[in-house]
Design a protein around this motif. Structure first.
Motif, PDB file in Angstrom:
ATOM      1  N   PHE A  22       0.813  -1.219   0.000  1.00 31.31           N
ATOM      2  CA  PHE A  22       0.000   0.000   0.000  1.00 31.31           C
ATOM      3  C   PHE A  22       0.845   1.266   0.000  1.00 31.31           C
ATOM      4  CE2 PHE A  22      -2.657  -3.034   2.556  1.00 31.31           C
ATOM      5  CZ  PHE A  22      -3.732  -3.135   1.687  1.00 31.31           C
ATOM      6  N   SER A  23       0.364   2.267  -0.703  1.00 31.19           N
ATOM      7  CA  SER A  23       0.804   3.639  -0.450  1.00 31.19           C
ATOM      8  C   SER A  23      -0.056   4.184   0.680  1.00 31.19           C
ATOM      9  CB  SER A  23       0.636   4.499  -1.703  1.00 31.19           C
ATOM     10  OG  SER A  23      -0.734   4.621  -2.047  1.00 31.19           O
ATOM     11  N   SER A  24       0.411   5.227   1.323  1.00 27.54           N
ATOM     12  CA  SER A  24      -0.298   5.759   2.487  1.00 27.54           C
ATOM     13  C   SER A  24      -0.383   7.269   2.415  1.00 27.54           C
ATOM     14  CB  SER A  24       0.423   5.335   3.772  1.00 27.54           C
ATOM     15  OG  SER A  24      -0.138   5.965   4.906  1.00 27.54           O
ATOM     16  N   VAL A  25      -1.588   7.787   2.660  1.00 24.63           N
ATOM     17  CA  VAL A  25      -1.799   9.228   2.735  1.00 24.63           C
ATOM     18  C   VAL A  25      -2.655   9.514   3.955  1.00 24.63           C
ATOM     19  CG1 VAL A  25      -2.794  11.263   1.645  1.00 24.63           C
ATOM     20  CG2 VAL A  25      -1.645   9.547   0.239  1.00 24.63           C
ATOM     21  N   ASP A  26      -2.134  10.342   4.862  1.00 28.17           N
ATOM     22  CA  ASP A  26      -2.928  10.797   5.990  1.00 28.17           C
ATOM     23  C   ASP A  26      -3.712  12.022   5.549  1.00 28.17           C
ATOM     24  OD1 ASP A  26      -1.977   8.793   7.593  1.00 28.17           O
ATOM     25  OD2 ASP A  26      -0.540  10.047   8.672  1.00 28.17           O
ATOM     26  N   LYS A  27      -5.014  11.861   5.484  1.00 30.86           N
ATOM     27  CA  LYS A  27      -5.875  12.935   5.016  1.00 30.86           C
ATOM     28  C   LYS A  27      -5.983  14.046   6.066  1.00 30.86           C
ATOM     29  CE  LYS A  27      -7.102  11.143   1.046  1.00 30.86           C
ATOM     30  NZ  LYS A  27      -6.823  11.820  -0.235  1.00 30.86           N
ATOM     31  N   ALA A  28      -6.318  15.224   5.593  1.00 34.60           N
ATOM     32  CA  ALA A  28      -6.500  16.355   6.504  1.00 34.60           C
ATOM     33  C   ALA A  28      -7.571  16.017   7.540  1.00 34.60           C
ATOM     34  CB  ALA A  28      -6.897  17.601   5.725  1.00 34.60           C
ATOM     35  N   ILE A  29      -7.251  16.298   8.795  1.00 30.66           N
ATOM     36  CA  ILE A  29      -8.164  15.955   9.885  1.00 30.66           C
ATOM     37  C   ILE A  29      -9.302  16.967   9.945  1.00 30.66           C
ATOM     38  CG2 ILE A  29      -8.335  15.649  12.387  1.00 30.66           C
ATOM     39  CD1 ILE A  29      -5.317  14.955  12.300  1.00 30.66           C
ATOM     40  N   THR A  30     -10.511  16.456  10.119  1.00 27.22           N
ATOM     41  CA  THR A  30     -11.686  17.307  10.308  1.00 27.22           C
ATOM     42  C   THR A  30     -12.256  17.073  11.699  1.00 27.22           C
ATOM     43  OG1 THR A  30     -13.349  15.720   9.520  1.00 27.22           O
ATOM     44  CG2 THR A  30     -12.170  17.008   7.845  1.00 27.22           C
ATOM     45  N   ALA A  31     -13.302  17.773  12.027  1.00 25.23           N
ATOM     46  CA  ALA A  31     -13.938  17.611  13.340  1.00 25.23           C
ATOM     47  C   ALA A  31     -14.586  16.247  13.498  1.00 25.23           C
ATOM     48  CB  ALA A  31     -14.978  18.707  13.550  1.00 25.23           C
ATOM     49  N   THR A  32     -14.804  15.542  12.385  1.00 23.65           N
ATOM     50  CA  THR A  32     -15.532  14.275  12.448  1.00 23.65           C
ATOM     51  C   THR A  32     -14.794  13.105  11.805  1.00 23.65           C
ATOM     52  OG1 THR A  32     -16.716  14.815  10.401  1.00 23.65           O
ATOM     53  CG2 THR A  32     -17.781  15.410  12.488  1.00 23.65           C
ATOM     54  N   CYS A  33     -13.551  13.327  11.353  1.00 21.40           N
ATOM     55  CA  CYS A  33     -12.861  12.229  10.665  1.00 21.40           C
ATOM     56  C   CYS A  33     -11.341  12.407  10.679  1.00 21.40           C
ATOM     57  CB  CYS A  33     -13.340  12.119   9.216  1.00 21.40           C
ATOM     58  SG  CYS A  33     -12.714  10.666   8.336  1.00 21.40           S
ATOM     59  N   SER A  34     -10.657  11.362  11.146  1.00 21.90           N
ATOM     60  CA  SER A  34      -9.208  11.258  11.019  1.00 21.90           C
ATOM     61  C   SER A  34      -8.937   9.996  10.214  1.00 21.90           C
ATOM     62  CB  SER A  34      -8.546  11.174  12.402  1.00 21.90           C
ATOM     63  OG  SER A  34      -7.142  11.033  12.273  1.00 21.90           O
ATOM     64  N   HIS A  35      -8.480  10.161   8.984  1.00 17.77           N
ATOM     65  CA  HIS A  35      -8.490   9.076   7.997  1.00 17.77           C
ATOM     66  C   HIS A  35      -7.097   8.863   7.418  1.00 17.77           C
ATOM     67  CE1 HIS A  35      -9.751   7.912   3.598  1.00 17.77           C
ATOM     68  NE2 HIS A  35      -9.377   6.845   4.275  1.00 17.77           N
ATOM     69  N   ARG A  36      -6.651   7.608   7.425  1.00 18.95           N
ATOM     70  CA  ARG A  36      -5.456   7.214   6.682  1.00 18.95           C
ATOM     71  C   ARG A  36      -5.894   6.358   5.499  1.00 18.95           C
ATOM     72  NH1 ARG A  36      -0.245   4.921   9.661  1.00 18.95           N
ATOM     73  NH2 ARG A  36      -0.139   7.164  10.096  1.00 18.95           N
ATOM     74  N   GLN A  37      -5.543   6.799   4.312  1.00 21.56           N
ATOM     75  CA  GLN A  37      -5.944   6.113   3.084  1.00 21.56           C
ATOM     76  C   GLN A  37      -4.803   5.247   2.582  1.00 21.56           C
ATOM     77  OE1 GLN A  37      -8.162   8.436   0.206  1.00 21.56           O
ATOM     78  NE2 GLN A  37      -7.076   7.454  -1.501  1.00 21.56           N
ATOM     79  N   LEU A  38      -5.060   3.942   2.472  1.00 26.21           N
ATOM     80  CA  LEU A  38      -4.096   2.978   1.960  1.00 26.21           C
ATOM     81  C   LEU A  38      -4.580   2.502   0.597  1.00 26.21           C
ATOM     82  CD1 LEU A  38      -3.578   0.818   5.198  1.00 26.21           C
ATOM     83  CD2 LEU A  38      -2.310   2.866   4.483  1.00 26.21           C
ATOM     84  N   ASP A  39      -3.800   2.794  -0.435  1.00 24.97           N
ATOM     85  CA  ASP A  39      -4.155   2.389  -1.801  1.00 24.97           C
ATOM     86  C   ASP A  39      -3.169   1.342  -2.291  1.00 24.97           C
ATOM     87  OD1 ASP A  39      -6.448   4.028  -2.348  1.00 24.97           O
ATOM     88  OD2 ASP A  39      -5.097   5.746  -2.355  1.00 24.97           O
ATOM     89  N   HIS A  40      -3.704   0.290  -2.903  1.00 27.46           N
ATOM     90  CA  HIS A  40      -2.861  -0.834  -3.320  1.00 27.46           C
ATOM     91  C   HIS A  40      -1.872  -0.411  -4.403  1.00 27.46           C
ATOM     92  CE1 HIS A  40      -6.249  -0.939  -6.168  1.00 27.46           C
ATOM     93  NE2 HIS A  40      -5.423  -1.537  -7.014  1.00 27.46           N
ATOM     94  N   LEU A  41      -0.654  -0.922  -4.257  1.00 32.01           N
ATOM     95  CA  LEU A  41       0.408  -0.682  -5.223  1.00 32.01           C
ATOM     96  C   LEU A  41       0.631  -1.873  -6.133  1.00 32.01           C
ATOM     97  CD1 LEU A  41       2.988   0.955  -2.777  1.00 32.01           C
ATOM     98  CD2 LEU A  41       1.615   2.141  -4.507  1.00 32.01           C
TER      99      LEU A  41
END
Length: 277
Positions: A22-41
């Protein structure tokens, strides 16, 4: 919402399988979501990924004692004559997908939090019906540490993993409910019992028995992690549609070009490993 790196550590680096997978991107944190996006390589038919997952499936469904017994009986009576009654791997497709996704989440957290010494439980190993998903915590990880005042503390990670071939709002609702801010681990006492039943870990069980989960949560030492494993739209769907009022939650999305096929092939290889000890 928590910062991803502070909460679950950094994305594993090489030679970790997750760095290749996976590649990994920590998305910008909002008041309702802390998200790490893992996309297959790599594609779902990648041999190294299938081999890794198949071995983890064996490891998480069979104890070392089980495997030793299986090998002994294989030599004596042949695999087919014994394996059925000792079967730990489910035949049910949905249970397989659920178990594999739990394994991926647990193994990911072990590697992203590699600096911490965790006690963890593979809960589905203890089911009397291997084809039925157990009620309980998908992932429960415990880390003992000493605070600045010299007091013993316990850090708890409570994880929930969901598999869907196609992401939907329904599965997000299930995931959100499973890691809601009022949820406490239901497997903690079970884990203590399992540890106490083993003389090698009895002392650890006695130490864990001194902790009360409500106090752990009040001290801010209970962290929540959710995972959705799905197709290439998983990350986008989470980012657009997921929200939670749990201030201690990080949500992971993980994609595959063919998630059902990946898990099917991994279980097929796991059965081959068991049949050829």
């Amino acid at each position: 919402m928590p910062v991803q790196n502070d909460h679950i550590g950094e994305h594993p680096i090489a030679p970790s399988i997750f760095n290749k997978w996976f590649s990994s991107v920590d998305k910008a944190i909002t008041a309702t979501c802390s998200h790490r996006q893992l996309d297959h390589l790599v594609s779902a038919d990648d041999v190294e990924i299938i081999d890794w997952l198949s071995q983890k499936i064996v490891d998480h469904h069979y104890s070392e004692k089980d495997l030793a017994t299986l090998k002994k009986k294989y030599a004596e009576a042949g695999f087919a004559a014994y394996a059925k009654e000792m079967r730990r791997i489910p035949n049910d497709d949905n249970t397989r997908k659920g178990n594999a996704t739990e394994i991926i989440l647990l193994e990911y957290l072990k590697e992203s939090l590699v600096g911490l010494d965790f006690v963890y439980v593979k809960r589905f190993r203890y089911s009397t019906n291997v084809d039925q998903a157990m009620k309980g915590d998908d992932v429960l990880m415990l880390h003992r540490f000493t605070d600045n005042q010299g007091n013993d503390q316990l850090l708890v990670l409570l994880g929930e993993a969901k598999f869907r071939s196609i992401p939907s709002n329904a599965v997000l609702d299930e995931l959100k409910g499973a890691v809601a801010k009022d949820k406490l681990p239901v497997s903690f006492s079970f884990l203590v019992k399992i540890l106490r039943d083993n003389p090698a870990t009895e002392a650890i069980a006695d130490e864990l028995d001194n902790f009360v989960m409500d106090k752990i949560k009040a001290a801010g030492h209970l962290r929540y992690v959710g995972l959705l494993l799905s197709n290439h739209n998983a990350g986008r769907f989470i980012q657009t549609n997921f929200s939670s009022d749990n201030p201690d939650l990080v949500i992971l999305s993980a994609t595959s070009d063919a998630p059902s096929e990946l898990i099917a092939e991994a279980f097929k290889k796991a059965e081959y490993l068991l049949a050829n000890p």
